[in-house]
Design a protein around this motif. Structure first.
Motif, mmCIF file in Angstrom:
data_model
loop_
_atom_site.group_PDB
_atom_site.id
_atom_site.type_symbol
_atom_site.label_atom_id
_atom_site.label_comp_id
_atom_site.label_asym_id
_atom_site.label_seq_id
_atom_site.Cartn_x
_atom_site.Cartn_y
_atom_site.Cartn_z
ATOM 1 N N CYS A 302 0.831 -1.201 0.000
ATOM 2 C CA CYS A 302 0.000 0.000 0.000
ATOM 3 C C CYS A 302 0.869 1.255 0.000
ATOM 4 O O CYS A 302 0.625 2.191 -0.766
ATOM 5 C CB CYS A 302 -0.935 -0.014 1.212
ATOM 6 S SG CYS A 302 -2.014 1.428 1.329
ATOM 7 N N ASP A 499 -10.969 -2.456 -15.372
ATOM 8 C CA ASP A 499 -11.770 -1.415 -14.713
ATOM 9 C C ASP A 499 -13.224 -1.511 -15.167
ATOM 10 O O ASP A 499 -14.147 -1.503 -14.352
ATOM 11 C CB ASP A 499 -11.199 -0.035 -15.035
ATOM 12 C CG ASP A 499 -11.988 1.079 -14.370
ATOM 13 O OD1 ASP A 499 -12.313 0.940 -13.169
ATOM 14 O OD2 ASP A 499 -12.303 2.080 -15.030
ATOM 15 N N ASN A 539 -14.631 -2.941 -11.901
ATOM 16 C CA ASN A 539 -15.275 -1.893 -11.112
ATOM 17 C C ASN A 539 -16.660 -1.546 -11.656
ATOM 18 O O ASN A 539 -17.507 -1.042 -10.920
ATOM 19 C CB ASN A 539 -14.413 -0.622 -11.108
ATOM 20 C CG ASN A 539 -13.148 -0.782 -10.281
ATOM 21 O OD1 ASN A 539 -13.188 -1.298 -9.174
ATOM 22 N ND2 ASN A 539 -12.018 -0.370 -10.842
ATOM 23 N N ASN A 659 -15.567 -1.565 -5.616
ATOM 24 C CA ASN A 659 -15.858 -0.127 -5.469
ATOM 25 C C ASN A 659 -17.191 0.257 -6.097
ATOM 26 O O ASN A 659 -17.322 1.312 -6.719
ATOM 27 C CB ASN A 659 -14.728 0.708 -6.096
ATOM 28 C CG ASN A 659 -13.377 0.360 -5.513
ATOM 29 O OD1 ASN A 659 -13.255 0.147 -4.313
ATOM 30 N ND2 ASN A 659 -12.362 0.286 -6.361
ATOM 31 N N LEU A 793 -4.258 -5.863 -10.272
ATOM 32 C CA LEU A 793 -5.206 -4.852 -9.821
ATOM 33 C C LEU A 793 -4.520 -3.533 -9.499
ATOM 34 O O LEU A 793 -5.060 -2.459 -9.795
ATOM 35 C CB LEU A 793 -5.975 -5.364 -8.596
ATOM 36 C CG LEU A 793 -7.066 -4.441 -8.063
ATOM 37 C CD1 LEU A 793 -8.133 -4.207 -9.129
ATOM 38 C CD2 LEU A 793 -7.691 -5.037 -6.800
ATOM 39 N N SER A 794 -3.342 -3.595 -8.874
ATOM 40 C CA SER A 794 -2.666 -2.344 -8.510
ATOM 41 C C SER A 794 -2.322 -1.534 -9.751
ATOM 42 O O SER A 794 -2.444 -0.298 -9.759
ATOM 43 C CB SER A 794 -1.400 -2.648 -7.709
ATOM 44 O OG SER A 794 -0.488 -3.418 -8.470
ATOM 45 N N ASN A 797 -5.559 0.072 -10.961
ATOM 46 C CA ASN A 797 -5.940 1.190 -10.096
ATOM 47 C C ASN A 797 -5.019 2.383 -10.272
ATOM 48 O O ASN A 797 -5.467 3.539 -10.209
ATOM 49 C CB ASN A 797 -5.944 0.740 -8.635
ATOM 50 C CG ASN A 797 -7.098 -0.198 -8.325
ATOM 51 O OD1 ASN A 797 -8.110 -0.186 -9.029
ATOM 52 N ND2 ASN A 797 -6.964 -1.002 -7.291
ATOM 53 N N GLN A 798 -3.725 2.114 -10.475
ATOM 54 C CA GLN A 798 -2.786 3.213 -10.695
ATOM 55 C C GLN A 798 -3.139 3.987 -11.968
ATOM 56 O O GLN A 798 -3.148 5.217 -11.987
ATOM 57 C CB GLN A 798 -1.369 2.667 -10.795
ATOM 58 C CG GLN A 798 -0.792 2.181 -9.483
ATOM 59 C CD GLN A 798 0.545 1.488 -9.658
ATOM 60 O OE1 GLN A 798 1.223 1.686 -10.673
ATOM 61 N NE2 GLN A 798 0.915 0.673 -8.690
ATOM 62 N N LYS A 800 -6.073 4.108 -13.434
ATOM 63 C CA LYS A 800 -7.349 4.806 -13.247
ATOM 64 C C LYS A 800 -7.148 6.086 -12.450
ATOM 65 O O LYS A 800 -7.710 7.144 -12.794
ATOM 66 C CB LYS A 800 -8.336 3.876 -12.546
ATOM 67 C CG LYS A 800 -9.713 4.492 -12.356
ATOM 68 C CD LYS A 800 -10.674 3.515 -11.718
ATOM 69 C CE LYS A 800 -12.061 4.145 -11.568
ATOM 70 N NZ LYS A 800 -13.030 3.215 -10.965
ATOM 71 N N GLU A 801 -6.371 5.992 -11.387
ATOM 72 C CA GLU A 801 -6.149 7.188 -10.562
ATOM 73 C C GLU A 801 -5.388 8.250 -11.330
ATOM 74 O O GLU A 801 -5.627 9.446 -11.178
ATOM 75 C CB GLU A 801 -5.391 6.784 -9.294
ATOM 76 C CG GLU A 801 -5.314 7.891 -8.266
ATOM 77 C CD GLU A 801 -4.877 7.400 -6.910
ATOM 78 O OE1 GLU A 801 -4.352 8.220 -6.135
ATOM 79 O OE2 GLU A 801 -5.053 6.205 -6.614
ATOM 80 N N GLN A 835 -6.869 4.481 1.959
ATOM 81 C CA GLN A 835 -6.649 3.352 1.051
ATOM 82 C C GLN A 835 -6.360 2.078 1.820
ATOM 83 O O GLN A 835 -6.841 0.990 1.462
ATOM 84 C CB GLN A 835 -5.484 3.675 0.111
ATOM 85 C CG GLN A 835 -5.270 2.626 -0.976
ATOM 86 C CD GLN A 835 -4.145 3.019 -1.916
ATOM 87 O OE1 GLN A 835 -3.524 4.062 -1.755
ATOM 88 N NE2 GLN A 835 -3.869 2.186 -2.898
#
Length: 1873
Positions: A302, A499, A539, A659, A793-794, A797-798, A800-801, A835
């Protein structure tokens, strides 16, 4: 009484004496008690003292129950402070104190006393009680409770966790120390030094978490600061290095990769993360802590991933701000970048436009740095898009924005930003390849936006028979725009993670298994293929209703039905004359040669007449008979019972939506041809469904043929008689001595053939279904490994963010006042915490699986008591004993000459010794055994003769020869087992030993010894062909781990010839530490993994808590683990259908420490716990018992038995209103005994009370005079209104205040177990922390749950039993005692014994340091049908066992251990004993203690004499053993529990070897000789010298003072030899009886599984409910039926545990009738079903519960019924009824809240009255649990009050309701809202 002492012998209470007064009163006494002030008063338990000798010689003393205090007899240590207690005579107890300590035999001079005591004059001692010895009631250990000793010292404030965290942070930040001094062990030492005491297990665990978190925070802060400094440096040009920095950030995914993937010089990111940053080095150096610790698998990534995202966002943000703030072109740049980003975000989700972009913008173009080329590139993009593009405005905006920027305005910064935006949207391009992941061939698809239709052709091209799975990873989205056709993708697994999943059209994915239809007559039957599994993770899912997924099982093959022509061609008649019959015989011989082994068919060619009767793989019975003489010939051919194939299993479709916004119903795909929907699971936002199973093949009838021909009818009788070809029927052979009538009705058999005493055989047609040879079972598809998907997944998510950050930049206004650095960092800290909470919650949600296994241990009081000499089967005697019965080179350790190393024994000696041992064990070896061992000797000799490097010892020479022989080794490996290792070939086995020895040399640096080679061959081969199991005794230190690995590798390689894959070998270890070591660690760290890798044999372990990890592990050829882990997974598969083991077969099992598994734990039964609804209500009973016990006083109950009876009567009164005959005097005093008897019988007859005096009428209003109607026998009583008095008394009884509330279905369970629970409550009070259990967090779990738990310590192995709990509520009482979270008491439901599980294997092999006594060996042979061999040690044993020391004084015992340690370590000490027969050279010692508490006590003492870095503790299995991989040098003391007693290989240095080797000190008496030998076996290994001693403490009472020192061993030896043999025989006899009882129980369980296993219920329910409404929710009904069956089954076992002959009579309910199902399942489980049904059906279910007598226990039913009442618009029509329901629901929830608050108050009070243990970790999990329960119920209470739109009480709601009719729209609007 002592003369001159005026203290009365009666009880004295609360009388205070100053220390000076006490001294004056007792100055003349013989003894003085030393008491140096401590910070805490403590409750003490004393024993009487003897005044016969001036020594401190208390017989038995149990002193204090806290971590700080330690048990001694006449003094105790607390924080290095000594406390002494004594008495003046046997009859009375006195307490005094002083501050100085004298030696044991020295009395304090009277002149010294007053001065010392005056220093403590202000201290007051409260003498609570003084007893006369004659009136004292002793308990089992001879101790009596005297009272409490209070002091009034200055109080020191204990630090909190926050204080400790601050101290750790400040300590880490000190820059004056090396990084190595800042590692975790030093942090622990620092905090211990600050606190002045040793940390508890819980504190150490908490400190570990704080340390890791603080280091990560400090690294994150420091790295962020360096990044800011670098980016804010004017010399830094982001535009130049933006691309490089982003590539570096994408390339690293862990802290370790910073070191390995980034260049030391020249990498800017390396400078940010490392460059002088000590924190990164602290992380990397402690890889096992930060990377491999399960508890930190969420925390550590994390922080790392957050830093990556933070850097990426910061780089884009700074570049963006620099560009758009350009005073000349900033607005133009901003407009263009926004248009470009908007354009790319839209077009990339369109396949055609994606194709255009891939053609126009190549990867080479994106790598260009030339500014000149980019304007042209943008123009090309705009020109290639069609003019009729629906989003033409996007093109126009982009064109206009691009046209506004001149070519000269394309700056480097602007160009870099444009290029990176294009990269992030266009790259990576979709890539399709085949890769091997965890042994599976996978088609891997990865890209940014993935369109399946674009890559389908490539996927089909890569598809092969070995591909098992498709894995699709879309960083942005996955477009499902084409179907998966069944003819190509049948039975394949599909995993998708992205996603967004977008379904673009009507799509069908059919991954069902194939049907097996057409098979030839000679082909074995096959099962249907199982459907593939589909796992989707996203998601968001769009247009899912256009998507159908089908994953049904294929149909199995039917049994082959022979046609007459097929049969005639395969088996023509041999009875024909004229040469035809002879030719037909050749045809049949050829056919049978394909079906049967050739040696059997050869009889056809040699004999004129024959009979063959065999079983084939696919035929139950095949009989071919031919009888031939000159005049007649008889042919009989008979085939009975063909095989059929089982239908394949339906696949599982799982959808995880991450989410998901609350209250947004997700779009779900359809499942199956019936278009079913996925159903919700217990996990949040996880949906699941299963395909239908395929059909099992249809059985076929039997067939036969008889043809009798003689010379008279040979011309006319040409056909014979065919049976069973017209219809499917069952045929049987009938044998007789006489021929039957009719043509071709029987056949004559060969005379004098064994098993055929009859002359003739005929074929008869029988009624009934044809028999099936066997059901060829289908194999489920391996589950998709969730972790293989979530590893991406990380990255998703990276990305997407990052896109969200870009969007925010494009559309946010420019900041006039930039945010400060401190504000940015503060926000990042908050972001990390948020997070982390989200990830932790998701992890906990996924782990909340109702199939999680918990092992339950019997709360056997005898097993938990300290073991003493009187009951020990071990001999403690003063003579030299050597483990393993070896011949010993006995020598003083100081005399060891390192140059005289014992010579290694060769194979000749070893085999001869094995033969001699067989003579000892079995009288004489058989010829077979002799030949077997001689055969082994030949193989071993052949393997050593080809050794290329034999005889060399120089490491450089060995390495050179190994490298030179690599080619030969590779050639030999290829020749030997390319097609599988032939275990029947001596040459192949010899070559295998040679290669295995080469690998051991290469990896470990030494060669296999002949003893190890012999052991490997003994296990691989079989002495007796009819005996499949072999056990071998290999002494400790002889390399059992290498032997086990060699056998496992050989078996793994042997199967490849047949199946082209490895066979399955399970290796059972005594604890998980050994399993993890051998399967995961490399050889340089003490493991064996690289040895397995050399042979390409996969190895894993099943020690993980994660089902995913274990499922993955079972794919390996070799799996290590504890027996309980294997049993757990087997039961989860067998009953719950978890499919963890997959298709793993029970082939070979190798048991390490086999004596522990089969002898010590052979009768142990593992059962998965089952939580019955309502078990939570037992908390009221637990709390009631605990409160009564803790609040009792000696005056109320002066004995433990009387106190238990008092508590029990209180429980029964509260539960049942139990009264007694004597209580009837409360009704009317003058009642005599006769009248009381008459009245008592009358009340029973009237059913007012029952035979057990329990009140049968719960409602007081039903107790009336008419109901009682008693006519007194006494005339005087008739004048009184006795009935009225009885009514008053009984109503008062009925209206008693209730504290215990138990539902009716558990009252029988309470009655059966109440006595046990009360006993265990007292037992919980006696059990001690760090002896029988520890309070700690679960270190083995990946969940970040920090709640402390009661963790059992296994007394045999010393390991943590995290998943186990004691039964009989003992575990629950310990949780109450310690303030831990209360768990439910679990009952046995799904279980299997150790013996039953081990017997499932085709072949069992085992190794052990000792196979036990003669009786134990006979037991092993008889029960497990095995052969036993003993392999001698490779070297003569050089071991000295010194005379055993036994003490009655705990102080002397402890002092002797310390002296022994100091002697061995050669530490100078004053007043030390003479060193006449002890070591004169420094050595090292291992001290084995019984408990963790004793280890800690000894550690505190030794710290006074030894440096801390020379003392090592090993008490918990998560701790790394310091010398497992390195060498142990001189001068070290290792303190350990039995955890170090098995499997720990301590390698010693040359210095230690020269000085005499390792010394073992065993400080307790093990329960059997084997455990002792295991402990002693840590020394004198592999020919090294060593020694050992037993120093024992006997706490039995009744011994006189003249035996205070050492016991005479001679008498003890004779006494204990007899007792041990008797106990051993009794134990084995009981074990045989237990085996029989276990078999009966498990037979019952097998029957239970056949009916109620999950897959059985699911199949029945699915079949019967396919057309009903409940089909959509049949999974919920199935789970309710299964769990209700378990409820009833568990209660049945509890009631009939000792009567296993009773059958379980409950059957599955009528699945056609939904009402029958609901009535059958348990009430609370029906609530779970109701939540998935429509409102009407749900209301019917809830109404039954609400109207039942037990409705109080189901507040959820009341809540949901009220909610349904409102939703069905009944409020206005039945307003009063609604308010009544609302009031009842509110009242019940309030009552439950009050109960929770009461529980919390009672337990907190009991804990506040108990001894406070210094700790910065406050154990308040129980309090937190109760508070959380109250919060949840208050939430529901508030929800009840707000159902109509206003938050108000019931009274307020009633008042407000008067206005409702005037506002008819209010309710409707409220409901709509």
């Amino acid at each position: 009484m002592c003369q001159g002492c005026d203290i009365s012998s009666n009880l004295l209470r609360h009388q205070q004496y100053s220390l000076a007064q006490l001294y004056d009163r007792w100055l003349f006494c013989e003894f003085f008690i030393s008491y140096l002030l401590t910070s805490f008063g403590r409750q003490a338990v004393f024993s009487p003292f003897s005044n016969s000798t001036p020594k401190f010689n208390v017989n038995a003393l149990s002193f204090l129950h806290s971590d700080g205090w330690q048990n001694l007899d006449n003094y105790a240590y607390y924080n290095n402070v000594t406390v002494l207690l004594a008495s003046t005579d046997f009859d009375v107890y006195y307490v005094v104190a002083r501050d100085a300590i004298k030696s044991d035999d020295e009395r304090m001079p009277e002149s010294e006393g007053p001065d010392r005591l005056n220093q403590l004059e202000d201290t007051t001692v409260h003498l609570f009680t003084v007893f006369e010895g004659k009136s004292v009631n002793m308990d089992w250990d001879g101790a009596v409770v005297v009272g409490q000793i209070h002091t009034q010292p200055k109080k020191t404030e204990e630090k909190t966790q926050e204080d400790v965290a601050k101290e750790i942070k400040n300590w880490i930040q000190l820059d004056n120390e090396d990084i190595d001094l800042k590692l975790l062990p030093n942090a622990v030492s620092h905090i211990e030094s600050e606190l002045g005491r040793q940390l508890s297990s819980l504190e150490t665990t908490s400190l570990e978490w704080q340390y890791v978190k603080i280091v990560l925070e400090m690294w994150h802060s420091e790295a962020s600061r360096k990044m800011f400094d670098d980016l804010e440096n004017p010399a830094t040009d982001i535009s130049i290095e933006l691309s490089t920095l982003l590539c570096e950030l994408n390339s690293v995914n862990s802290f370790q990769e910073i070191d390995t993937k980034l260049e030391v010089d020249g990498s800017r990111l390396r400078i940010w993360c490392d460059g002088g940053c000590r924190y990164l080095q602290m992380i990397v150096k402690q890889e096992e802590l930060f990377k491999d610790t399960p508890r930190f698998t969420i925390l550590v990534p994390c922080y790392f991933n957050h830093f990556k995202i933070f850097c990426i966002n910061e780089l884009f943000s700074r570049c963006w701000n620099y560009v758009v703030n350009d005073t000349t072109n900033g607005k133009k740049y901003r407009k263009f970048l926004s248009a470009l980003n908007n354009f790319l975000a839209n077009i990339m989700e369109c396949k055609e436009f994606q194709d255009i972009m891939e053609k126009v913008v190549s990867e080479n173009m994106l790598a260009m740095d030339s500014i000149i080329s980019w304007p042209k590139c943008i123009n090309m993009i705009c020109e290639h898009f069609p003019t009729d593009y629906t989003e033409e405005s996007l093109i126009q905006c982009l064109k206009q924005a691009a046209a506004s920027i001149a070519d000269d305005d394309w700056t480097r910064e602007f160009t870099s930003l444009v290029k990176e935006i294009l990269k992030k949207n266009l790259l990576p391009k979709t890539n399709v390849q085949v890769k091997n992941e965890d042994g599976r061939e996978i088609i891997s698809i990865q890209g940014n936006v993935v369109f399946l239709s674009k890559i389908m052709e490539k996927m089909i091209e890569l598809k092969s028979n070995i591909v098992q799975e498709i894995q699709i990873v879309g960083l942005v989205s996955v477009h499902v725009d084409c179907s998966l056709e069944n003819d190509i993708w049948h039975g394949i697994n599909v995993g998708v993670i992205t996603d967004k999943i977008i379904v673009d059209c009507e799509v069908l994915w059919n991954v069902s298994g194939q049907h097996i239809t057409h098979q030839g007559a000679e082909e074995p039957r096959q099962p249907g293929e199982s459907g593939g599994n589909v796992h989707l993770v996203c998601n968001e899912m769009i247009n899912a209703n256009q998507w159908t997924i089908i994953s049904d099982g294929g149909d199995g093959s039917a049994a082959h039905k022979w046609t007459r022509d097929e049969f005639k061609n395969a088996f023509p008649s041999m009875s024909l004359f004229g040469g035809t019959g002879d030719r037909n015989m050749v045809t049949i011989a050829t056919k049978l040669r394909n079906l049967l082994p050739g040696k059997r068919v050869s009889r056809l060619l040699r004999r004129p007449s024959f009979t063959i009767k065999e079983c084939m793989e696919d035929v139950k019975q095949l009989m071919v008979s031919f009888y031939k003489t000159e005049k007649e010939r008889h042919t009989l051919i008979f085939l009975q019972g063909r095989g059929v194939g089982q239908g394949g299993y339906g696949g599982t479709v799982t959808l995880e939506i991450l989410n998901r916004p609350p209250f947004l119903q997700p779009s779900l795909p359809f499942i199956g041809f019936q278009k079913r929907l996925l159903y919700t699971t217990r996990l949040s936002d996880v949906y699941q469904a299963s395909g239908s199973d395929g059909k099992t093949g249809k059985p076929a009838g039997d067939v036969g043929f008889i043809h009798n021909v003689n010379s008279d009818n040979c011309a006319t009788n040409m056909e014979g008689n065919y049976f069973g070809f017209e219809i499917d029927t069952r045929l049987e052979l009938n044998f007789s001595n006489n021929p039957s009538e009719g043509k071709n009705s029987c056949a004559r058999l060969v005379q004098n053939v064994e098993s055929y005493l009859n002359d003739y055989a005929s074929i008869e047609i029988k009624e009934g279904v044809p028999e099936t040879k066997r059901l060829v079972e289908a194999v489920k598809k391996k589950a998709i490994l969730r972790q293989n998907l979530f590893q991406h997944l990380s990255q998703i998510n990276q990305r997407k963010e990052m896109f969200q950050t870009l969007q925010a930049m494009f559309y946010s206004p420019l900041q006039s006042h930039p945010i400060s650095r401190d504000e940015v960092l503060a926000k990042q800290v908050q972001s990390i915490e948020i997070q982390l909470r989200q990830l932790s919650f998701r992890s906990q949600q996924f782990q909340m699986d109702n199939k999680q296994a918990k092992m339950v241990k019997p709360a056997c009081l005898e097993q938990l008591k300290p073991y003493d000499l009187d009951s020990s089967p071990l001999l403690a005697h003063q003579q030299q004993v050597v483990t393993g019965r070896e011949d010993v080179a006995s020598t003083l350790n100081s005399a060891i000459d390192p140059s005289q190393t014992p010579e290694e024994r060769n194979v000749n000696y070893i085999v001869s010794d094995m033969i001699r041992n067989l003579q000892i064990w079995v009288g004489f070896p058989s010829y077979q055994e002799h030949e077997f061992l001689s055969h082994i000797k030949e193989i071993v000799q052949s393997s050593t003769n080809i050794d290329l490097i034999h005889g060399f010892y120089d490491q450089d020479e060995i390495r050179e020869l190994l490298n030179a022989s690599k080619f030969r080794i590779a050639t030999m490996m290829k020749e030997t087992w390319s097609n599988g290792l032939d275990l029947k070939s001596d040459d192949a086995l010899g070559r295998f030993l040679y290669v295995y020895n080469f690998v051991v040399q290469k990896q470990l640096g030494f060669s296999l010894r002949d003893a190890q080679r012999v052991a490997i061959m003994t296990l691989l081969l079989r002495c007796d062909p009819n005996v499949y199991n072999t056990l071998v005794q290999v002494s400790t230190g002889e390399g059992k781990s290498l032997i086990v690995a060699g056998v496992a590798i050989a078996f793994a390689l042997s199967e490849k010839k047949k199946s082209k894959s490895f066979c399955h070998i399970d290796v059972i270890t005594s604890n998980s530490v050994l399993a993890l070591r051998d399967s995961t660690l490399s050889s340089d760290k003490g493991g064996l993994k690289d040895i397995y890798e050399f042979f390409n044999v996969s190895v894993a372990n099943n020690c993980s808590h994660s089902i995913e990890e274990r499922t993955k592990a079972y794919d390996s050829a070799v799996v290590y683990g504890e027996l309980a882990n294997f049993q757990r997974d087997y039961l989860l598969d067998e009953f719950y259908g978890s499919d963890i083991r997959g298709n793993r077969r029970f082939e070979h099992v190798i048991i390490d420490e086999v004596d522990c598994m089969l002898l010590d734990r052979g009768n142990n039964t593992l059962y998965l716990s089952h939580d019955i609804p309502g078990m939570e209500t037992l908390e009221s009973l637990y709390v009631f018992i605990w409160e009564k016990m803790c609040n009792s006083t000696d005056e109320e109950n002066n004995s433990k038995d009387r106190l238990k009876e008092w508590i029990k009567s209180g429980v029964l009164f509260d539960l049942y209103g139990v009264t007694t005959k004597n209580d009837l005097k409360l009704v009317h005093e003058p009642l005599d005994d006769f009248e009381k008897d008459a009245l008592w019988n009358h009340l029973i007859k009237k059913k007012v009370i029952d035979e057990n005096a329990r009140l049968l009428i719960a409602d007081a209003n039903q107790i009336t005079e008419e109901k009682i109607n008693y006519e007194p026998k006494n005339a005087q009583l008739k004048k009184t209104n006795l009935n009225a008095k009885l009514v008053f008394y009984l109503r008062k009884l009925a209206n008693r205040q209730r504290r215990i509330r138990i539902p009716a279905h558990l009252l029988g369970f309470v009655d059966r177990n109440l006595d046990t629970w009360i006993d265990n409550a007292f037992h919980a009070l006696d059990l001690r922390r760090d002896e029988n259990y520890v309070i700690d967090q679960d270190r083995t779990d990946t969940s970040p749950d920090l709640n402390p738990q009661v963790i059992i310590i296994d007394p045999d192995t010393g390991t943590d039993q995290t998943l186990s709990q004691w039964d009989g509520a003992l575990h629950q009482f310990l949780q109450l005692k310690e303030g831990c979270k209360l768990t439910l008491q679990s009952l046995k439901a799904v279980f299997i014994s150790n013996a039953t599980y081990i017997r499932k294997y085709e072949r069992m092999l085992g190794v052990s340091g000792t196979l036990g006594s003669e009786q134990e060996q006979d037991f092993l042979r008889n029960i497990y049908k095995c052969e036993l061999f003993r392999v001698p040690t490779a070297f003569p044993k050089v071991f000295t066992l010194r005379p055993t020391k036994v003490f009655f004084s705990e102080a002397q015992w402890l002092q002797e251990i310390i002296r022994e340690t100091l002697d061995v370590l050669n530490v100078p000490k004053e007043n030390q004993r003479e060193l006449n027969d002890v070591d004169v050279k420094t050595r090292s010692i291992v001290i084995f203690c019984r408990t963790i508490r004793e280890v800690n006590k000894l550690y505190q003492e030794l710290k006074l004499y030894l440096p801390i870095d020379r003392i090592h503790r090993y008490t918990r299995d998560y701790e790394k053993f310091a010398f497992e991989s390195g060498q142990l040098d001189i001068g070290h003391a290792i303190l350990a529990t039995n955890l170090a007693g098995r499997g720990t290989d301590i390698k010693i240095s040359n210095n230690l070897r020269t000085n005499g080797g390792l010394h073992i000190c065993l400080t307790y008496l093990p329960e059997n000789e084997r455990i002792k030998e295991q402990a002693m076996g840590r020394a004198a290994r592999k020919g090294d010298p060593g020694s050992g001693i037993l120093i024992l403490y006997d706490n039995r009472s009744g011994h006189t003072s003249n035996k205070d020192k050492e016991l005479d061993a001679e008498e003890l030896l004779k006494e204990m030899e007899v007792k041990r043999n008797e106990q051993e025989w009794e134990r084995l006899s009981r074990r045989i009886e237990d085996f029989e009882n276990d078999e009966r129980q498990e037979n019952l369980f097998k029957n239970f599984i056949e009916t109620f296993a999950e897959k059985k219920i699911q199949a029945k329910l699915e079949e019967s409910s396919r057309e009903k409404d409940i089909y959509q929710h049949h999974h919920v009904v199935m789970q309710a039926i299964r769990d209700s069956a378990l409820d009833k089954w568990a209660l049945f076992l509890d009631a009939n545990d000792s009567h296993c002959s009773v059958d379980f009579q409950i059957e599955v309910p009528n699945l056609e009738n939904f009402d029958d199902i609901i009535n059958w399942i348990m009430p609370v489980r029906s609530i779970a079903v109701a939540k998935h049904l429509n409102l009407s059906m749900a209301n019917d279910i809830l109404k039954r519960i609400v109207n039942s007598d037990s409705s109080f226990f189901y507040p959820a039913a009341h809540y949901y019924q009220t909610y349904i009442f409102l939703k069905e618009n009944k409020f206005l029509e039945e307003k009063d009824e609604f308010f009544r329901k609302l009031r009842v629901a509110e009242t019940i929830i309030n009552d439950h809240i009050d109960m929770q608050l009461s529980f919390n108050s009672i337990i907190n009070k009991s804990m506040s009255n108990s001894v406070k243990i210094p700790s910065f970790c406050v154990v308040d999990a129980y309090k937190e649990q109760k508070e959380n329960n109250v919060k949840i119920m208050e939430y529901f209470l508030g929800s009840l009050r707000s159902l109509v739109g206003n938050y108000c009480s019931v009274a307020e709601l009633r008042e407000a309701s008067k206005a409702f009719p005037k506002k008819t729209g209010f309710l409707k609007n409220s409901q709509q809202n």
